[in-house]
Design an enzyme around this catalytic site. Structure first.
Site, PDB file in Angstrom:
ATOM      1  N   CYS A 178       1.804   0.875   4.297  1.00 41.38           N
ATOM      2  CA  CYS A 178       1.140   0.836   2.883  1.00 41.38           C
ATOM      3  C   CYS A 178       1.334  -0.866   2.176  1.00 41.38           C
ATOM      4  O   CYS A 178       0.497  -1.554   3.418  1.00 41.38           O
ATOM      5  CB  CYS A 178       0.507   1.713   1.749  1.00 41.38           C
ATOM      6  SG  CYS A 178      -0.193   1.914   0.660  1.00 41.38           S
ATOM      7  N   HIS A 207       0.195   6.374   4.568  1.00 42.55           N
ATOM      8  CA  HIS A 207       1.864   6.888   4.582  1.00 42.55           C
ATOM      9  C   HIS A 207       2.041   7.640   5.813  1.00 42.55           C
ATOM     10  O   HIS A 207       2.259   9.413   5.086  1.00 42.55           O
ATOM     11  CB  HIS A 207       2.228   7.276   2.842  1.00 42.55           C
ATOM     12  CG  HIS A 207       2.170   6.410   2.082  1.00 42.55           C
ATOM     13  ND1 HIS A 207       3.255   5.724   2.276  1.00 42.55           N
ATOM     14  CD2 HIS A 207       1.604   5.930   1.745  1.00 42.55           C
ATOM     15  CE1 HIS A 207       3.594   4.697   1.136  1.00 42.55           C
ATOM     16  NE2 HIS A 207       1.978   4.697   0.882  1.00 42.55           N
ATOM     17  N   GLU A 249       5.059   8.643   6.577  1.00 41.71           N
ATOM     18  CA  GLU A 249       6.168   9.393   6.564  1.00 41.71           C
ATOM     19  C   GLU A 249       6.702  10.433   5.318  1.00 41.71           C
ATOM     20  O   GLU A 249       6.944  11.397   5.773  1.00 41.71           O
ATOM     21  CB  GLU A 249       7.229   8.428   5.619  1.00 41.71           C
ATOM     22  CG  GLU A 249       7.139   7.993   4.256  1.00 41.71           C
ATOM     23  CD  GLU A 249       5.777   7.056   3.997  1.00 41.71           C
ATOM     24  OE1 GLU A 249       5.023   6.621   4.903  1.00 41.71           O
ATOM     25  OE2 GLU A 249       5.719   6.930   3.277  1.00 41.71           O
TER      26      GLU A 249
END
Ligand code: MN
Length: 237
Positions: free
Chosen positions: A113, A216, A218
């Site tokens: 990001c 993202h 994660e």
């Protein structure tokens, strides 16, 4: 076991007895994802002293440059436009120094990001200070309203890229950004684009150790291919 340094963020405590004090933190999703990918996560503080950063970076195999606030547009020679969000100059400063040191020490860099955007700015690229400033009228909503782990829009991936090896030519990703890459930096190339044309992935033109993704992964830690992204990044180190 490999060690992954995760760049931290800074916030000001807004309640309780430590009201007004600064707090350094990273979102737990990053830690969980590195653990899932089989490496050891450690936090990199927002230090800017060269000797300190050198010591830290020498002790990690790769770094994740995390999400966060907007980059000060002065870093890419623009004045602030009305839709620019919050900026944090000390985070910008730390990110740039960490990147410089990581490149020098040949450590792998995964920008997520804001991390993807700062890689671009570091290499001389620019950003749309708000996605609405791009000329495309059919732009998607890139700040999704549903659960952060759910996909929001499609991306197409360049065949000769690291991202292609992990995800193939198409993937569905989440989206939590109001800025995006405008001009790509020197020695970088765009390797993934959203279905509305927004840049979603960048990689080093010749340097395999530099990868940036606008989404993202994660936060998508229940999805096998996103764990694989981290695993394959870590494998390269
Ligand atoms: Mn997006």
């Amino acid at each position: 076991m490999k060690i992954i340094g995760i760049v931290s963020n800074e916030m000001t405590v807004d309640e309780g007895i430590f009201l007004g004090s600064k707090r350094t933190y990273i979102n737990t999703d990053y830690i969980d994802m590195v653990l899932k990918a089989g490496a050891a996560p450690i936090m990199i503080p927002l230090a800017t002293e060269e000797a300190v950063l050198k010591q830290i970076i020498n002790n990690v195999d790769g770094i994740i440059i995390t999400g966060g606030s907007d980059i000060n547009p002065l870093r890419y020679n623009e004045g602030p436009l009305p839709l620019l969000g919050e900026v944090n100059d000390s985070r910008d400063e730390a990110d740039i120094k960490i990147l410089e040191m990581a490149l020098k020490e040949r450590k792998g860099i995964l920008g997520i990001c804001r991390g993807c955007q700062i890689i671009n700015v570091y290499f001389g690229g620019t950003l749309f200070q708000d996605i609405s400033y791009c000329n495309n009228k059919n732009i998607f909503k890139h700040i999704q309203s549903n659960f952060r782990g759910n996909p929001s829009h499609g991306i197409s991936i360049d065949e000769n890229s690291f991202l292609y090896k992990v995800l193939g030519s198409r993937a569905l990703v989440n989206s939590f950004h109001h800025q995006s890459i405008k001009d790509i930096g020197n020695n970088l190339r765009v390797t993934a684009v959203a279905d509305d044309g927004v840049v979603e992935g960048i990689e080093g033109l010749t340097d395999e150790l530099v990868i940036g993704v606008q989404w993202h992964p994660e936060m998508m830690k229940e999805i096998e291919s996103m764990i694989l992204l981290l695993k394959m990044f870590i494998e390269k180190l």
